[in-house]
Design a protein around this motif. Structure first.
Motif, PDB file in Angstrom:
ATOM      1  N   THR A 286     -74.764  40.184 -71.415  1.00 15.70           N
ATOM      2  CA  THR A 286     -75.285  41.547 -71.568  1.00 15.70           C
ATOM      3  C   THR A 286     -74.157  42.524 -71.866  1.00 15.70           C
ATOM      4  N   ALA A 287     -73.081  42.441 -71.112  1.00 15.90           N
ATOM      5  CA  ALA A 287     -71.940  43.335 -71.340  1.00 15.90           C
ATOM      6  C   ALA A 287     -71.333  43.117 -72.726  1.00 15.90           C
ATOM      7  N   ILE A 288     -71.215  41.849 -73.123  1.00 11.85           N
ATOM      8  CA  ILE A 288     -70.673  41.546 -74.454  1.00 11.85           C
ATOM      9  C   ILE A 288     -71.585  42.114 -75.532  1.00 11.85           C
ATOM     10  N   SER A 289     -72.890  41.897 -75.381  1.00 14.03           N
ATOM     11  CA  SER A 289     -73.830  42.340 -76.419  1.00 14.03           C
ATOM     12  C   SER A 289     -73.923  43.861 -76.498  1.00 14.03           C
ATOM     13  N   GLU A 290     -73.605  44.541 -75.410  1.00 16.07           N
ATOM     14  CA  GLU A 290     -73.644  46.012 -75.421  1.00 16.07           C
ATOM     15  C   GLU A 290     -72.381  46.642 -75.991  1.00 16.07           C
ATOM     16  N   THR A 291     -71.290  45.874 -76.047  1.00 12.50           N
ATOM     17  CA  THR A 291     -70.026  46.459 -76.488  1.00 12.50           C
ATOM     18  C   THR A 291     -69.532  45.940 -77.829  1.00 12.50           C
ATOM     19  N   GLN A 292     -70.123  44.858 -78.326  1.00 12.68           N
ATOM     20  CA  GLN A 292     -69.676  44.263 -79.586  1.00 12.68           C
ATOM     21  C   GLN A 292     -70.688  44.539 -80.693  1.00 12.68           C
TER      22      GLN A 292
END
Length: 57
Positions: A20-26
Motif C-alpha cells: 500500500t505504501a509503495i503503491s501510494e508513493t510510486q
C-alpha cells in the motif's frame, strides 16, 4: 446432472508487505512493473502448472 471429479489443488493467499505504501508513493507504471516482476517469479518457480485466478486489492 452433476458429476464429481477428484483433483489435487492448492490455494495461496499472499500479502505483499508494504504494498500500500509503495503503491501510494510510486508512479503507476513502476507499481505495475513491480507486480509483473513478482508474478513472473511466482509463476516460473513452480513444479506444476499455475493459474493466477484473481488479484484483489
Amino acid at each position: 446432472m452433476l458429476q464429481n471429479e477428484t483433483v489435487e489443488g492448492s490455494v495461496a493467499f499472499i500479502d505483499i508487505c508494504g504494498f500500500t505504501a509503495i503503491s501510494e508513493t510510486q508512479p503507476a507504471d513502476q507499481v505495475v512493473s513491480m507486480l509483473n516482476d513478482y508474478f513472473d517469479i511466482m509463476v516460473k518457480n513452480k513444479q506444476k502448472p499455475l493459474t493466477v485466478y484473481e488479484v484483489l486489492g
